[in-house]
Design an enzyme around this catalytic site. Structure first.
Site, PDB file in Angstrom:
ATOM      1  N   ASP A 110     -31.892 -88.028 -67.155  1.00 21.63           N
ATOM      2  CA  ASP A 110     -30.494 -87.912 -66.346  1.00 21.63           C
ATOM      3  C   ASP A 110     -29.867 -89.250 -65.534  1.00 21.63           C
ATOM      4  O   ASP A 110     -29.774 -88.855 -64.295  1.00 21.63           O
ATOM      5  CB  ASP A 110     -30.080 -87.014 -66.066  1.00 21.63           C
ATOM      6  CG  ASP A 110     -29.039 -86.116 -65.827  1.00 21.63           C
ATOM      7  OD1 ASP A 110     -27.918 -86.964 -65.843  1.00 21.63           O
ATOM      8  OD2 ASP A 110     -28.431 -85.172 -65.652  1.00 21.63           O
ATOM      9  N   HIS A 112     -22.153 -82.827 -71.945  1.00 24.75           N
ATOM     10  CA  HIS A 112     -22.582 -83.055 -71.211  1.00 24.75           C
ATOM     11  C   HIS A 112     -22.409 -82.124 -69.958  1.00 24.75           C
ATOM     12  O   HIS A 112     -20.681 -81.351 -70.043  1.00 24.75           O
ATOM     13  CB  HIS A 112     -22.307 -84.035 -70.719  1.00 24.75           C
ATOM     14  CG  HIS A 112     -22.705 -84.287 -69.312  1.00 24.75           C
ATOM     15  ND1 HIS A 112     -22.233 -84.406 -67.822  1.00 24.75           N
ATOM     16  CD2 HIS A 112     -24.058 -84.824 -69.278  1.00 24.75           C
ATOM     17  CE1 HIS A 112     -23.285 -84.290 -67.109  1.00 24.75           C
ATOM     18  NE2 HIS A 112     -24.361 -85.171 -67.652  1.00 24.75           N
ATOM     19  N   HIS A 172     -26.904 -92.373 -67.531  1.00 20.33           N
ATOM     20  CA  HIS A 172     -25.473 -92.503 -66.708  1.00 20.33           C
ATOM     21  C   HIS A 172     -24.828 -94.087 -66.212  1.00 20.33           C
ATOM     22  O   HIS A 172     -26.291 -94.074 -65.658  1.00 20.33           O
ATOM     23  CB  HIS A 172     -24.557 -91.502 -66.071  1.00 20.33           C
ATOM     24  CG  HIS A 172     -24.791 -89.436 -67.104  1.00 20.33           C
ATOM     25  ND1 HIS A 172     -24.066 -89.739 -67.930  1.00 20.33           N
ATOM     26  CD2 HIS A 172     -25.553 -89.258 -66.824  1.00 20.33           C
ATOM     27  CE1 HIS A 172     -24.709 -87.709 -68.524  1.00 20.33           C
ATOM     28  NE2 HIS A 172     -25.523 -88.085 -66.864  1.00 20.33           N
ATOM     29  N   GLU A 200     -29.668 -89.713 -72.385  1.00 24.80           N
ATOM     30  CA  GLU A 200     -28.677 -88.708 -70.978  1.00 24.80           C
ATOM     31  C   GLU A 200     -29.082 -89.719 -70.073  1.00 24.80           C
ATOM     32  O   GLU A 200     -29.104 -89.751 -68.823  1.00 24.80           O
ATOM     33  CB  GLU A 200     -28.923 -87.433 -70.592  1.00 24.80           C
ATOM     34  CG  GLU A 200     -27.306 -87.027 -69.895  1.00 24.80           C
ATOM     35  CD  GLU A 200     -27.574 -85.747 -69.938  1.00 24.80           C
ATOM     36  OE1 GLU A 200     -28.299 -84.366 -70.134  1.00 24.80           O
ATOM     37  OE2 GLU A 200     -27.374 -85.303 -68.348  1.00 24.80           O
TER      38      GLU A 200
END
Ligand code: MN
Length: 318
Positions: A280, A160, A9, A7
């Site tokens: 994240d 998500h 980004h 995860e």
């Protein structure tokens, strides 16, 4: 220990306007750092990965992206552009970066076609969808051919979080609870449960949906789901107890939850083969996430599975 993270980004060029609501709910200084790191694919990102022993990051367009685009043709065009952009970045560091497709779910047929292109031509590992698309959830009947394409390609969909479509009354006096602190968890858990109770996984039992944030609290709730579901009145008959779909069809990552208690609960509830490391990036500290999993009270065998072996198996990484 070496790690693969799922995860993680980025922001493609031309996606800045979609982030306005996310920016509004964050401290300005914190967001400035995120805005610096999201479009960057070189020293900052690779240094954070190296320090944390992350061998590979599977990259995804930051939330909400095209899920809030109102014009379908624009969404289709920009999804292709974002995926081509990501493929170019991966080409520069093919051993360090992999990709999840960003899809225009406004048009399920176009989304399925773009998914196929991303997997077969660009080498992506699955798709990441930022929650509902303008209020339409993925259990909607219109998405059944899309799910069938995903199933045939044998890749996972990462679900998500995003803001809820409307603003529930209960947040009226406390809008600061609507974002990642709490509201996103309710939104995403409910979305996952919608997939289950719609019968999607009875239709396609091999599907895998990935949830971040230690399963968005689902692992904690399994007993109660079964106990209360069995006395409810239901329009749809399911083949298995709700908890069984969570165990069979949901995979979770540790993104944004660096805490032993929910980790151990998740292992107990779902099994160590269904839990994958993630950070994240850039919204959480890569280093804190890495230190957490490196020091968690796990056997070395379980730590290996969570840090990279499960990801290698599920994403079919060489
Ligand atoms: Mn995230």
């Amino acid at each position: 220990m070496k790690k693969i993270a799922l995860e993680e980004h980025f922001m493609a060029p031309g996606f800045e306007n979609y982030e306005a609501d996310v920016e509004k709910m964050m401290d300005a200084r914190a967001y400035k750092e995120f805005a610096l790191r999201l479009p960057e694919f070189a020293d900052l990102r690779l240094q954070a990965m190296n320090n944390a022993e992350i061998e590979m990051c599977v990259l995804s367009q930051t939330s909400p992206g095209l899920q809030t685009e109102k014009d379908t043709a624009t969404a289709i065009r920009k999804s292709q552009e974002a995926n081509d952009f990501l493929a170019q970045q991966i080409q520069k560091h093919p051993s360090r970066f992999a990709g999840f497709a960003h899809l225009a779910m406004q048009d399920p047929t176009a989304a399925a076609k773009e998914l196929k292109r991303c997997i077969e031509d660009l080498g992506f590992k699955g798709a990441l969808v930022n929650g509902h698309t303008n209020g339409v959830y993925l259990d909607d009947q219109r998405y059944i051919p899309f799910w069938e394409t995903l199933n045939n390609l044998d890749v996972p969909l990462y679900l998500h979080p995003a803001d809820s479509f409307d603003k529930p009354h209960m947040y009226e006096d406390h809008p600061d609870l609507m974002g990642p602190t709490w509201g996103w968890t309710v939104e995403t858990t409910t979305h996952a449960l919608r997939l289950i109770v719609s019968g999607l996984f009875d239709r396609l039992p091999k599907l895998k949906v990935i949830l971040g944030h230690m399963g968005e609290a689902l692992p904690f709730m399994l007993w109660r789901f079964d106990s209360r579901w069995q006395i409810g009145k239901h329009s749809k008959k399911l083949e298995k107890p709700l908890s069984q779909y969570v165990k069979d069809n949901i995979i979770i990552t540790t993104s944004g939850v660096c805490d032993n208690a929910p980790l151990l609960c998740s292992i107990e509830a779902l099994g160590a083969d269904n839990i994958l490391f993630s950070t994240d990036y850039p919204f959480e500290s890569t280093q804190i996430a890495a230190d957490f999993i490196d020091k968690a009270p796990l056997s070395e065998d379980v730590r290996k599975r969570i840090c990279y072996q499960n990801a290698q198996r599920i994403l079919k990484l060489g």
